[in-house]
Design a protein around this motif. Structure first.
Motif, PDB file in Angstrom:
ATOM      1  N   GLY A 143       0.807  -1.213   0.000  1.00 13.27           N
ATOM      2  CA  GLY A 143       0.000   0.000   0.000  1.00 13.27           C
ATOM      3  C   GLY A 143       0.841   1.263   0.000  1.00 13.27           C
ATOM      4  N   GLY A 144       1.901   1.262   0.813  1.00 12.41           N
ATOM      5  CA  GLY A 144       2.764   2.430   0.867  1.00 12.41           C
ATOM      6  C   GLY A 144       3.473   2.689  -0.451  1.00 12.41           C
ATOM      7  N   MET A 145       3.893   1.621  -1.121  1.00 13.04           N
ATOM      8  CA  MET A 145       4.554   1.767  -2.416  1.00 13.04           C
ATOM      9  C   MET A 145       3.571   2.270  -3.473  1.00 13.04           C
ATOM     10  SD  MET A 145       6.916  -1.673  -2.316  1.00 13.04           S
ATOM     11  CE  MET A 145       7.821  -1.416  -3.838  1.00 13.04           C
ATOM     12  N   GLN A 146       2.344   1.770  -3.428  1.00 16.45           N
ATOM     13  CA  GLN A 146       1.338   2.247  -4.374  1.00 16.45           C
ATOM     14  C   GLN A 146       1.078   3.744  -4.194  1.00 16.45           C
ATOM     15  OE1 GLN A 146      -2.233  -0.148  -5.155  1.00 16.45           O
ATOM     16  NE2 GLN A 146      -1.299  -1.797  -3.973  1.00 16.45           N
ATOM     17  N   GLN A 147       1.069   4.186  -2.943  1.00 15.34           N
ATOM     18  CA  GLN A 147       0.833   5.609  -2.722  1.00 15.34           C
ATOM     19  C   GLN A 147       2.020   6.448  -3.187  1.00 15.34           C
ATOM     20  OE1 GLN A 147      -1.788   6.913  -2.795  1.00 15.34           O
ATOM     21  NE2 GLN A 147      -2.584   7.645  -0.849  1.00 15.34           N
ATOM     22  N   GLY A 169      -4.024   7.917   5.113  1.00 12.88           N
ATOM     23  CA  GLY A 169      -4.928   7.441   6.161  1.00 12.88           C
ATOM     24  C   GLY A 169      -4.989   5.935   6.290  1.00 12.88           C
ATOM     25  N   ALA A 170      -4.731   5.205   5.189  1.00 16.08           N
ATOM     26  CA  ALA A 170      -4.851   3.746   5.212  1.00 16.08           C
ATOM     27  C   ALA A 170      -3.498   3.046   5.296  1.00 16.08           C
ATOM     28  CB  ALA A 170      -5.602   3.272   3.962  1.00 16.08           C
ATOM     29  N   ILE A 171      -2.467   3.794   5.676  1.00 13.84           N
ATOM     30  CA  ILE A 171      -1.101   3.257   5.684  1.00 13.84           C
ATOM     31  C   ILE A 171      -0.595   3.151   7.121  1.00 13.84           C
ATOM     32  CG2 ILE A 171       1.275   3.759   4.958  1.00 13.84           C
ATOM     33  CD1 ILE A 171       0.072   5.123   2.498  1.00 13.84           C
ATOM     34  N   ASP A 172       0.217   2.127   7.390  1.00 16.14           N
ATOM     35  CA  ASP A 172       0.688   1.909   8.759  1.00 16.14           C
ATOM     36  C   ASP A 172       1.583   3.072   9.208  1.00 16.14           C
ATOM     37  OD1 ASP A 172       3.693   1.221   8.736  1.00 16.14           O
ATOM     38  OD2 ASP A 172       2.937  -0.108   7.177  1.00 16.14           O
ATOM     39  N   PRO A 173       1.690   3.292  10.536  1.00 16.97           N
ATOM     40  CA  PRO A 173       2.344   4.494  11.061  1.00 16.97           C
ATOM     41  C   PRO A 173       3.779   4.710  10.582  1.00 16.97           C
ATOM     42  CG  PRO A 173       1.092   3.423  12.791  1.00 16.97           C
ATOM     43  CD  PRO A 173       1.047   2.507  11.612  1.00 16.97           C
ATOM     44  N   ARG A 174       4.576   3.648  10.466  1.00 13.93           N
ATOM     45  CA  ARG A 174       5.973   3.820  10.057  1.00 13.93           C
ATOM     46  C   ARG A 174       6.057   4.340   8.624  1.00 13.93           C
ATOM     47  NH1 ARG A 174       9.463   1.090   7.155  1.00 13.93           N
ATOM     48  NH2 ARG A 174       8.070  -0.688   6.921  1.00 13.93           N
TER      49      ARG A 174
END
Length: 267
Positions: A143-147, A169-174
């Protein structure tokens, strides 16, 4: 644009959602001016109108009354002078990572050769640390890479204005912290005017030059964030100015909540 003109002017804007016989007032007589190159966070709880305001800036909706100007010209719909990143990645799953960024370059309307487009796409992927993932598909990424790809595609439009609607908003805190610092750095490097919607106080302080605090349908207050860039979260939280800003913003939310409760009790 003249020296005294704002990049974005929101003038007495109101907007209603109408569902069958029910009308919901999302924005009421909202006014805001944003300077060129400024990073403005729109902060508020769910349902206060912040995403509605962003949709009006993007031209997806039209105000019931009032107007929004960019460089002195009224918005009449979506335009390539505004790039958008949403909370959900909105990538084309049938295109590779590089293909998604190339789409942004083509949408910019600028005349580049095929070689130049490919070089630019690689440049923007490198800028978000995804240079080695050009030939992968979105489904192969986290998800983080997609964003990150979504941010690269938005930058590839080469628009003056970047609109972000709770993009992390939908990505883990780190990963969220990494992306916050990435967007902050890239917006400065690429000289963007940024409007960033969030409900996260820490995120707003980390990113913004100004924070616009919204209560339902209205702007409650605007705070200047006089802290130097770049901002690093671990260093920022140790500063006295950070503690004061955090307290001001939390107090604003609690004051609004108390007023709402008091009104309901009276009624």
């Amino acid at each position: 644009m003249s020296e005294n003109q704002y990049k974005i002017e929101i003038k007495n804007v109101s907007f209603d959602y109408i569902d069958k016989k029910t009308k919901f007032e999302a924005l009421s007589n909202v006014s805001l001016q944003i300077r060129e190159g400024e990073f403005v966070c729109i902060l508020g709880s769910s349902g206060c109108g912040k995403s509605t305001l962003l949709s009006l800036l993007n031209g997806l909706n039209k105000a019931k009354s009032g107007e929004i100007l960019i460089d002195g010209t009224p918005i009449n719909g979506p335009g390539i002078n505004r790039a958008v990143v949403f909370q959900h990645y909105s990538l084309f799953p049938w295109l590779t990572v590089k293909g998604n960024v190339l789409f942004g370059i083509k949408q910019s309307g600028k005349k580049y050769s095929r070689k130049e487009r490919n070089e630019l796409a690689q440049h923007y992927l490198n800028s978000v640390d995804l240079g080695g993932s050009a030939n992968k598909y979105p489904s192969q990424l986290s998800g983080g890479m997609q964003q990150r790809v979504a941010v690269a595609r938005a930058l590839a439009l080469e628009s003056d204005i970047l609109l972000l609607d709770e993009p992390f908003g939908a990505i883990d805190p780190r990963l969220r912290l990494e992306l916050q610092e990435l967007v902050s750095r890239l917006s400065v490097e690429n000289k963007k005017t940024v409007v960033f919607v969030t409900h996260d106080i820490d995120e707003a302080i980390l990113l913004a030059d100004r924070i616009v605090v919204m209560e339902p349908a209205r702007i409650r207050t605007i705070l200047d964030i006089d802290l130097p860039h770049p901002r690093v979260r671990d260093e920022l939280v140790k500063r006295d100015e950070y503690e004061k800003l955090h307290f001001q913003l939390i107090s604003s939310f609690y004051d609004h909540l108390t007023e709402t409760i008091d009104t309901e009790v009276v009624l």
